[in-house]
Design a protein around this motif. Structure first.
Motif, PDB file in Angstrom:
ATOM      1  N   THR A 122       0.802  -1.255   0.014  1.00 19.49           N
ATOM      2  CA  THR A 122      -0.060   0.031   0.058  1.00 19.49           C
ATOM      3  C   THR A 122       0.740   1.144   0.087  1.00 19.49           C
ATOM      4  N   VAL A 123       1.848   1.261   0.733  1.00 15.63           N
ATOM      5  CA  VAL A 123       2.814   2.459   0.777  1.00 15.63           C
ATOM      6  C   VAL A 123       3.996   2.444   0.023  1.00 15.63           C
ATOM      7  N   PRO A 124       4.044   2.727  -1.430  1.00 18.16           N
ATOM      8  CA  PRO A 124       5.005   2.640  -2.222  1.00 18.16           C
ATOM      9  C   PRO A 124       6.633   2.699  -1.529  1.00 18.16           C
ATOM     10  N   GLY A 125       7.193   1.708  -1.941  1.00 16.62           N
ATOM     11  CA  GLY A 125       8.660   1.441  -1.551  1.00 16.62           C
ATOM     12  C   GLY A 125       8.997   1.083   0.006  1.00 16.62           C
ATOM     13  N   LEU A 126       7.726   0.974   0.814  1.00 13.68           N
ATOM     14  CA  LEU A 126       8.060   0.848   2.322  1.00 13.68           C
ATOM     15  C   LEU A 126       8.394  -0.658   2.385  1.00 13.68           C
ATOM     16  N   SER A 127       9.663  -0.988   3.176  1.00 16.16           N
ATOM     17  CA  SER A 127      10.044  -2.052   3.737  1.00 16.16           C
ATOM     18  C   SER A 127      10.523  -1.909   4.821  1.00 16.16           C
ATOM     19  N   VAL A 128       9.943  -2.778   5.774  1.00 15.63           N
ATOM     20  CA  VAL A 128       9.939  -2.723   7.221  1.00 15.63           C
ATOM     21  C   VAL A 128      10.674  -3.904   7.845  1.00 15.63           C
ATOM     22  N   THR A 129      11.957  -3.598   8.654  1.00 12.83           N
ATOM     23  CA  THR A 129      12.382  -4.748   9.705  1.00 12.83           C
ATOM     24  C   THR A 129      11.833  -4.804  10.835  1.00 12.83           C
TER      25      THR A 129
END
Length: 194
Positions: free
Chosen positions: A178-185
């Motif tokens: 949904t949020v472009p480019g968002l990658s969460v550790t």
């Protein structure tokens, strides 16, 4: 807060406009035209919520993707009867933002809603069912992605209408659809264990 709740019930708050005009009642939501009071968040809840909001805001602001809200922001999800839900953290995409100021509640669901679960929401089957109903309410109103963040187990369950639910542990990572480019550790979202 009890006096605010009694006053709210006495005047019969049943619409988003009545809720907004009532002033500071304390933490509450309007669900199907019924006022639902909530307890203030605990310390851990506040810390985790702030970490998520800060992380998400930095990503969104740097790319001019939209806005991130926090502090129990109200979203008007349904009318007749009215439902106003409070998001711990939310993202609204730039193209969906209203022009000018929005003094009242945002009309519609955010694109992403983050719900940081409190121990009371996990203590028994009825509490877990209410938490699941809240997720379903966000998705039914058009929210694309809902995160249920459990600080106790240090996990995030990601809910989408298209793909169901996926549980990610602290050791894992997640790429938002949904949020472009968002990658969460996920380890970055939780405070370090003492």
């Amino acid at each position: 807060m009890a006096s605010g709740f009694a006053a709210a019930q006495a005047v019969g708050i049943a619409t988003a406009e009545e809720l907004l005009a009532a002033g500071d009642l304390g933490p509450c939501e309007l669900v199907g035209g019924t006022l639902v009071m909530m307890s203030p968040a605990g310390f851990e809840h506040g810390v985790v919520t702030q970490r998520i909001a800060a992380f998400l805001h930095a990503h969104v602001a740097a790319r001019k993707l939209g806005v991130v809200t926090a502090a129990e922001t109200g979203f008007l999800l349904a009318r007749s009867p009215d439902t106003v839900r409070a998001a711990d953290v939310a993202f609204v995409a730039q193209q969906r933002l209203p022009r000018g100021r929005t003094v009242g509640f945002f009309e519609g669901a955010p694109d992403l809603e983050v719900e940081v679960l409190s121990p009371s929401e996990l203590r028994d089957e009825a509490s877990r069912a209410r938490a699941a109903d809240k997720v379903a309410c966000w998705l039914a109103a058009g929210c694309l992605e809902v995160w249920s963040v459990d600080p106790g187990s240090r996990t995030v369950t990601v809910h989408t209408a298209r793909h169901g639910s996926t549980r990610v542990s602290e050791a894992g990572s997640y790429v938002s659809t949904t949020v472009p480019g968002l990658s969460v550790t996920l380890a970055d979202l939780f405070p370090a264990n003492p």
